[in-house]
Design a protein around this motif. Structure first.
Motif, PDB file in Angstrom:
ATOM      1  N   ASN A  14      10.712  24.721  30.657  1.00  0.00           N
ATOM      2  CA  ASN A  14       9.441  24.256  30.111  1.00  0.00           C
ATOM      3  C   ASN A  14       8.425  24.038  31.231  1.00  0.00           C
ATOM      4  O   ASN A  14       7.263  24.396  31.104  1.00  0.00           O
ATOM      5  CB  ASN A  14       9.670  22.985  29.305  1.00  0.00           C
ATOM      6  CG  ASN A  14       8.551  22.704  28.336  1.00  0.00           C
ATOM      7  OD1 ASN A  14       7.629  23.478  28.182  1.00  0.00           O
ATOM      8  ND2 ASN A  14       8.638  21.566  27.690  1.00  0.00           N
ATOM      9  N   LYS A  18       4.926  25.966  31.693  1.00  0.00           N
ATOM     10  CA  LYS A  18       3.643  25.261  31.847  1.00  0.00           C
ATOM     11  C   LYS A  18       2.922  25.723  33.101  1.00  0.00           C
ATOM     12  O   LYS A  18       1.711  25.922  33.090  1.00  0.00           O
ATOM     13  CB  LYS A  18       3.850  23.737  31.865  1.00  0.00           C
ATOM     14  CG  LYS A  18       4.092  23.168  30.491  1.00  0.00           C
ATOM     15  CD  LYS A  18       4.104  21.659  30.494  1.00  0.00           C
ATOM     16  CE  LYS A  18       4.291  21.155  29.070  1.00  0.00           C
ATOM     17  NZ  LYS A  18       4.199  19.706  28.985  1.00  0.00           N
ATOM     18  N   ILE A  88       4.812  23.585  24.108  1.00  0.00           N
ATOM     19  CA  ILE A  88       5.580  24.824  24.067  1.00  0.00           C
ATOM     20  C   ILE A  88       6.764  24.659  23.132  1.00  0.00           C
ATOM     21  O   ILE A  88       7.522  23.695  23.228  1.00  0.00           O
ATOM     22  CB  ILE A  88       6.076  25.206  25.472  1.00  0.00           C
ATOM     23  CG1 ILE A  88       4.887  25.377  26.423  1.00  0.00           C
ATOM     24  CG2 ILE A  88       6.932  26.468  25.424  1.00  0.00           C
ATOM     25  CD1 ILE A  88       5.258  25.497  27.878  1.00  0.00           C
ATOM     26  N   ALA A  93       3.109  28.806  22.499  1.00  0.00           N
ATOM     27  CA  ALA A  93       2.490  27.610  23.081  1.00  0.00           C
ATOM     28  C   ALA A  93       1.156  27.359  22.389  1.00  0.00           C
ATOM     29  O   ALA A  93       0.420  28.300  22.084  1.00  0.00           O
ATOM     30  CB  ALA A  93       2.273  27.787  24.578  1.00  0.00           C
TER      31      ALA A  93
END
Length: 143
Positions: A14, A18, A88, A93
């Protein structure tokens, strides 16, 4: 044990996603500042949509409108798209973003004059992760 390993991997994946999304927004910001529509459009999916005030445009229509806008600019002093909130879920997302632009346009009546235009707007962006990274699938204006 496998479940524990998977749960330990999720935050890292994750975090990487990002970081990749933030990098995509930096790429778009630089392309907007340079009025580089080829790069801007390369960040969207083949079925990309843009929604503003209830009107929906596809990728080709969006590119045409943006090119017309860019052609009115003498320069773009600032263009930044900031991903303020990133959520997400798997390969999708949702990003709440803020766009700030400062540009100079020519006066339509007196070509020797110019005007500074400052715009700020929010969008809800839907991104999908494809084999070559994150891409914009839908951008919806929120303000």
């Amino acid at each position: 044990m496998a479940l524990l390993a998977l749960s330990l991997m999720t935050p890292s994946a994750n975090a990487d996603d990002k970081a990749d999304i933030k990098s995509l927004y930096k790429k778009v910001s630089a392309a907007l500042k340079n009025r580089d529509m080829k790069t801007v459009m390369s960040t969207s999916t083949a079925d990309f949509k843009y929604r503003e005030n209830g009107q929906v445009m596809d990728a080709k229509q969006t590119e045409e409108v943006m090119n017309k806008q860019f052609n009115t600019f003498k320069s773009v002093e600032e263009a930044v798209v900031i991903p303020e909130k990133i959520e997400i879920k798997g390969k999708t997302a949702i990003v709440q973003s803020l766009t700030k632009m400062l540009s100079t346009i020519g006066d339509q009546k007196d070509k020797s004059k110019s005007h500074k235009i400052s715009t700020i707007g929010g969008t809800k962006d839907t991104l999908v992760k494809e084999k070559d990274g994150w891409k914009f699938k839908m951008i919806e204006t929120t303000s």
